[in-house]
Scaffold this motif. Structure first.
Motif, PDB file in Angstrom:
ATOM      1  N   GLU A   6      15.253 -30.520 -31.703  1.00  8.31           N
ATOM      2  CA  GLU A   6      15.955 -29.287 -31.360  1.00  8.31           C
ATOM      3  C   GLU A   6      16.582 -28.660 -32.594  1.00  8.31           C
ATOM      4  O   GLU A   6      16.538 -27.434 -32.779  1.00  8.31           O
ATOM      5  CB  GLU A   6      17.024 -29.580 -30.312  1.00  8.31           C
ATOM      6  N   ARG A   7      17.175 -29.487 -33.476  1.00  2.06           N
ATOM      7  CA  ARG A   7      17.784 -28.963 -34.697  1.00  2.06           C
ATOM      8  C   ARG A   7      16.729 -28.318 -35.589  1.00  2.06           C
ATOM      9  O   ARG A   7      16.965 -27.272 -36.195  1.00  2.06           O
ATOM     10  CB  ARG A   7      18.500 -30.089 -35.447  1.00  2.06           C
ATOM     11  N   LYS A   8      15.542 -28.944 -35.660  1.00  4.35           N
ATOM     12  CA  LYS A   8      14.474 -28.380 -36.471  1.00  4.35           C
ATOM     13  C   LYS A   8      14.015 -27.037 -35.899  1.00  4.35           C
ATOM     14  O   LYS A   8      13.752 -26.092 -36.633  1.00  4.35           O
ATOM     15  CB  LYS A   8      13.287 -29.350 -36.538  1.00  4.35           C
ATOM     16  N   THR A   9      13.937 -26.975 -34.550  1.00  4.04           N
ATOM     17  CA  THR A   9      13.501 -25.742 -33.912  1.00  4.04           C
ATOM     18  C   THR A   9      14.481 -24.606 -34.178  1.00  4.04           C
ATOM     19  O   THR A   9      14.094 -23.455 -34.345  1.00  4.04           O
ATOM     20  CB  THR A   9      13.332 -25.964 -32.394  1.00  4.04           C
ATOM     21  N   GLU A  10      15.777 -24.943 -34.219  1.00  4.11           N
ATOM     22  CA  GLU A  10      16.793 -23.908 -34.429  1.00  4.11           C
ATOM     23  C   GLU A  10      16.697 -23.274 -35.803  1.00  4.11           C
ATOM     24  O   GLU A  10      17.174 -22.160 -36.019  1.00  4.11           O
ATOM     25  CB  GLU A  10      18.189 -24.519 -34.234  1.00  4.11           C
ATOM     26  N   THR A  11      16.078 -23.975 -36.759  1.00  7.16           N
ATOM     27  CA  THR A  11      16.037 -23.471 -38.132  1.00  7.16           C
ATOM     28  C   THR A  11      14.815 -22.620 -38.418  1.00  7.16           C
ATOM     29  O   THR A  11      14.727 -22.043 -39.506  1.00  7.16           O
ATOM     30  CB  THR A  11      16.055 -24.648 -39.120  1.00  7.16           C
ATOM     31  N   ILE A  12      13.876 -22.533 -37.517  1.00  6.87           N
ATOM     32  CA  ILE A  12      12.650 -21.780 -37.780  1.00  6.87           C
ATOM     33  C   ILE A  12      12.768 -20.366 -37.207  1.00  6.87           C
ATOM     34  O   ILE A  12      13.498 -20.125 -36.241  1.00  6.87           O
ATOM     35  CB  ILE A  12      11.423 -22.501 -37.203  1.00  6.87           C
ATOM     36  N   PRO A  13      12.056 -19.422 -37.781  1.00  3.20           N
ATOM     37  CA  PRO A  13      12.125 -18.032 -37.329  1.00  3.20           C
ATOM     38  C   PRO A  13      11.661 -17.876 -35.887  1.00  3.20           C
ATOM     39  O   PRO A  13      10.912 -18.711 -35.354  1.00  3.20           O
ATOM     40  CB  PRO A  13      11.191 -17.296 -38.299  1.00  3.20           C
ATOM     41  N   GLN A  14      12.035 -16.768 -35.276  1.00  4.07           N
ATOM     42  CA  GLN A  14      11.701 -16.507 -33.879  1.00  4.07           C
ATOM     43  C   GLN A  14      10.199 -16.438 -33.663  1.00  4.07           C
ATOM     44  O   GLN A  14       9.687 -16.958 -32.667  1.00  4.07           O
ATOM     45  CB  GLN A  14      12.364 -15.199 -33.428  1.00  4.07           C
ATOM     46  N   TRP A  15       9.459 -15.825 -34.588  1.00  7.23           N
ATOM     47  CA  TRP A  15       8.021 -15.682 -34.376  1.00  7.23           C
ATOM     48  C   TRP A  15       7.323 -17.031 -34.359  1.00  7.23           C
ATOM     49  O   TRP A  15       6.334 -17.230 -33.643  1.00  7.23           O
ATOM     50  CB  TRP A  15       7.413 -14.764 -35.436  1.00  7.23           C
ATOM     51  N   LYS A  16       7.868 -17.989 -35.158  1.00  6.60           N
ATOM     52  CA  LYS A  16       7.289 -19.319 -35.161  1.00  6.60           C
ATOM     53  C   LYS A  16       7.582 -20.044 -33.848  1.00  6.60           C
ATOM     54  O   LYS A  16       6.739 -20.769 -33.323  1.00  6.60           O
ATOM     55  CB  LYS A  16       7.811 -20.129 -36.336  1.00  6.60           C
ATOM     56  N   ARG A  17       8.798 -19.827 -33.311  1.00  6.37           N
ATOM     57  CA  ARG A  17       9.122 -20.432 -32.011  1.00  6.37           C
ATOM     58  C   ARG A  17       8.178 -19.925 -30.930  1.00  6.37           C
ATOM     59  O   ARG A  17       7.690 -20.682 -30.092  1.00  6.37           O
ATOM     60  CB  ARG A  17      10.557 -20.101 -31.625  1.00  6.37           C
ATOM     61  N   GLU A  18       7.943 -18.615 -30.972  1.00  4.93           N
ATOM     62  CA  GLU A  18       7.047 -18.019 -29.971  1.00  4.93           C
ATOM     63  C   GLU A  18       5.626 -18.555 -30.127  1.00  4.93           C
ATOM     64  O   GLU A  18       4.923 -18.791 -29.128  1.00  4.93           O
ATOM     65  CB  GLU A  18       7.069 -16.499 -30.121  1.00  4.93           C
ATOM     66  N   GLU A  19       5.209 -18.749 -31.375  1.00  8.91           N
ATOM     67  CA  GLU A  19       3.876 -19.295 -31.609  1.00  8.91           C
ATOM     68  C   GLU A  19       3.777 -20.732 -31.098  1.00  8.91           C
ATOM     69  O   GLU A  19       2.783 -21.123 -30.475  1.00  8.91           O
ATOM     70  CB  GLU A  19       3.531 -19.227 -33.093  1.00  8.91           C
ATOM     71  N   ILE A  20       4.796 -21.533 -31.344  1.00 10.69           N
ATOM     72  CA  ILE A  20       4.811 -22.911 -30.847  1.00 10.69           C
ATOM     73  C   ILE A  20       4.767 -22.925 -29.325  1.00 10.69           C
ATOM     74  O   ILE A  20       4.016 -23.700 -28.721  1.00 10.69           O
ATOM     75  CB  ILE A  20       6.049 -23.662 -31.368  1.00 10.69           C
ATOM     76  N   ASP A  21       5.560 -22.060 -28.706  1.00 10.87           N
ATOM     77  CA  ASP A  21       5.549 -21.983 -27.235  1.00 10.87           C
ATOM     78  C   ASP A  21       4.164 -21.591 -26.718  1.00 10.87           C
ATOM     79  O   ASP A  21       3.692 -22.106 -25.691  1.00 10.87           O
ATOM     80  CB  ASP A  21       6.593 -20.969 -26.755  1.00 10.87           C
ATOM     81  N   SER A  22       3.520 -20.670 -27.431  1.00 13.06           N
ATOM     82  CA  SER A  22       2.178 -20.240 -27.027  1.00 13.06           C
ATOM     83  C   SER A  22       1.179 -21.384 -27.147  1.00 13.06           C
ATOM     84  O   SER A  22       0.318 -21.566 -26.277  1.00 13.06           O
ATOM     85  CB  SER A  22       1.729 -19.058 -27.895  1.00 13.06           C
ATOM     86  N   ILE A  23       1.313 -22.161 -28.225  1.00 11.71           N
ATOM     87  CA  ILE A  23       0.404 -23.308 -28.402  1.00 11.71           C
ATOM     88  C   ILE A  23       0.655 -24.357 -27.334  1.00 11.71           C
ATOM     89  O   ILE A  23      -0.276 -24.943 -26.772  1.00 11.71           O
ATOM     90  CB  ILE A  23       0.572 -23.914 -29.813  1.00 11.71           C
ATOM     91  N   VAL A  24       1.928 -24.615 -27.012  1.00 13.65           N
ATOM     92  CA  VAL A  24       2.269 -25.580 -25.967  1.00 13.65           C
ATOM     93  C   VAL A  24       1.656 -25.150 -24.635  1.00 13.65           C
ATOM     94  O   VAL A  24       1.107 -25.972 -23.876  1.00 13.65           O
ATOM     95  CB  VAL A  24       3.788 -25.736 -25.843  1.00 13.65           C
ATOM     96  N   GLU A  25       1.752 -23.866 -24.344  1.00 10.13           N
ATOM     97  CA  GLU A  25       1.146 -23.355 -23.106  1.00 10.13           C
ATOM     98  C   GLU A  25      -0.359 -23.600 -23.099  1.00 10.13           C
ATOM     99  O   GLU A  25      -0.941 -23.972 -22.079  1.00 10.13           O
ATOM    100  CB  GLU A  25       1.443 -21.855 -22.976  1.00 10.13           C
ATOM    101  N   PHE A  26      -1.000 -23.408 -24.247  1.00 10.27           N
ATOM    102  CA  PHE A  26      -2.432 -23.683 -24.378  1.00 10.27           C
ATOM    103  C   PHE A  26      -2.717 -25.157 -24.107  1.00 10.27           C
ATOM    104  O   PHE A  26      -3.650 -25.500 -23.371  1.00 10.27           O
ATOM    105  CB  PHE A  26      -2.893 -23.291 -25.793  1.00 10.27           C
ATOM    106  N   LEU A  27      -1.915 -26.038 -24.691  1.00 13.04           N
ATOM    107  CA  LEU A  27      -2.122 -27.479 -24.541  1.00 13.04           C
ATOM    108  C   LEU A  27      -1.980 -27.926 -23.092  1.00 13.04           C
ATOM    109  O   LEU A  27      -2.673 -28.841 -22.645  1.00 13.04           O
ATOM    110  CB  LEU A  27      -1.132 -28.244 -25.423  1.00 13.04           C
ATOM    111  N   GLU A  28      -1.061 -27.298 -22.374  1.00 10.08           N
ATOM    112  CA  GLU A  28      -0.791 -27.708 -20.993  1.00 10.08           C
ATOM    113  C   GLU A  28      -1.758 -27.079 -19.999  1.00 10.08           C
ATOM    114  O   GLU A  28      -1.728 -27.408 -18.820  1.00 10.08           O
ATOM    115  CB  GLU A  28       0.654 -27.343 -20.629  1.00 10.08           C
TER     116      GLU A  28
END
Length: 347
Positions: A6-28
């Motif tokens: 969670e701490r690592k996620t808080e330090t990354i830009p918003q666009w990267k968070r959105e990209e990670i969420d998009s990839i997670v959705e793909f994986l699931e």
């Protein structure tokens, strides 16, 4: 997600968070998730491959760091992180991993190899006419190790020539020669590094099976199990009809051997007696000793054994070996029985 994540996620830009969420959705979204190597595949060919996969699988490309974070956020997919290096992509499918591997292998196409690349296979310049007019090219062929010469107004390779072994680096001279000859010694496609499906991580070696051989093994095992069931007299829904047919054949053989009078056996008993009489008549040299209707007759063919309807059990012979007929068909026995019948005929 852990506190550290969670701490690592808080330090990354918003666009990267959105990209990670998009990839997670793909994986699931898919039941099977894999990592594929896309090294050296031009963008246009990659797009073509993505279109070919449409309907059966989907390809997702992103930054390796973001893919790794997304994998760590989905339970069970952490083991795929070790394959996230170099130029890679994610592939998702609801097909089984074996079907995915076969599809990716079948979609690979030949491609030229460039100077500096390591060849995955032995490179062979085949015997034959190169179609190139006499000139400096014959020297270039000989330089890279091909047995070439000028013959009949063109340059010919006189025998198959292995000019580079698998694992060796391609020189600029060899790359030029291969390009001139139109030889494409490598395959371009998506190389599967690993697939996670239903809690199991599969390697490419585990997925590389001969489907036809596998099916043949299953069919052989099924046939052996069926024969074992029949020989052990263990009835199942699949073996009961064959066991009943086998028992009926055995009962008929016993009935014929014991000459049991039965409507079901009458025709066979008559045929058997006729054959025995003919066998004895044919063995008697003095025709005067025979009644007129038996003079000059030839021995009839032996009566057919009761058919065993269990054709499937014949595959390894075990089931038929257990179904030995007790019918006596020895010529001397037939002659003895025929003698009794002939004696009765003469009164």
């Amino acid at each position: 997600m852990s506190a550290e994540a969670e701490r690592k996620t808080e330090t990354i830009p918003q666009w990267k968070r959105e990209e990670i969420d998009s990839i997670v959705e793909f994986l699931e979204t898919y039941g099977s998730i894999g990592i594929v190597d896309i090294t050296g595949i031009p963008s246009r060919q990659l797009q073509d491959m993505r279109r070919e996969l449409h309907g059966t699988a989907a390809l997702r490309v992103s930054r390796n760091t973001l893919i790794a974070r997304a994998l760590e956020n989905v339970d069970g997919l952490e083991d795929l992180v070790e394959h996230v290096e170099g130029q890679i992509g994610l592939i998702g499918t609801n097909d089984n991993p074996f079907g995915l591997y076969q599809q990716l292998e079948a979609s690979k196409t030949p491609a030229p190899i460039n100077a500096g690349e390591v060849t995955p296979n032995d490179i062979v310049i085949p015997e034959g006419d190169t179609g190139v007019d006499p000139g400096p090219f014959v020297g270039e062929l000989q330089t890279v190790g091909a047995n070439a010469r000028i013959d009949g107004g063109s340059i010919k390779v006189v025998e198959d020539s292995t000019v580079l072994s698998a694992g060796e680096e391609v020189s600029a001279d060899l790359a030029n020669v291969l390009s001139e000859l139109g030889i494409e010694p490598k395959e371009v496609g998506l190389d599967l590094r690993g697939v996670f499906s239903e809690g199991v991580l599969f390697s490419p070696e585990e997925l590389d099976i001969d489907v036809d051989e596998y099916v043949a093994d299953l069919q052989s095992a099924s046939s052996a199990a069926r024969n074992l069931s029949i020989n052990a007299e263990y009835p199942t829904t699949r073996t009961a009809p064959a066991m009943l047919a086998k028992a009926a054949g055995g009962a008929k053989s016993v009935g014929l051997s014991a000459a049991i009078e039965s409507p079901d056996l009458a025709d066979d008993l008559v045929s058997k007696a006729d054959a025995q009489v003919r066998a004895l008549a044919a063995a008697i040299d003095d025709e005067e000793a025979l009644p007129e209707e038996l003079r000059g007759v030839e021995a009839a063919a032996p009566a057919a054994e009761p058919a065993d309807d269990d054709d499937d059990a014949d595959e390894d012979g075990d089931a038929d070996a257990a179904d030995e007929s007790t019918e006596e068909d020895d010529a001397e026995d037939d002659a003895d029985d025929g003698g009794d019948a002939l004696g009765n005929m003469f009164g």
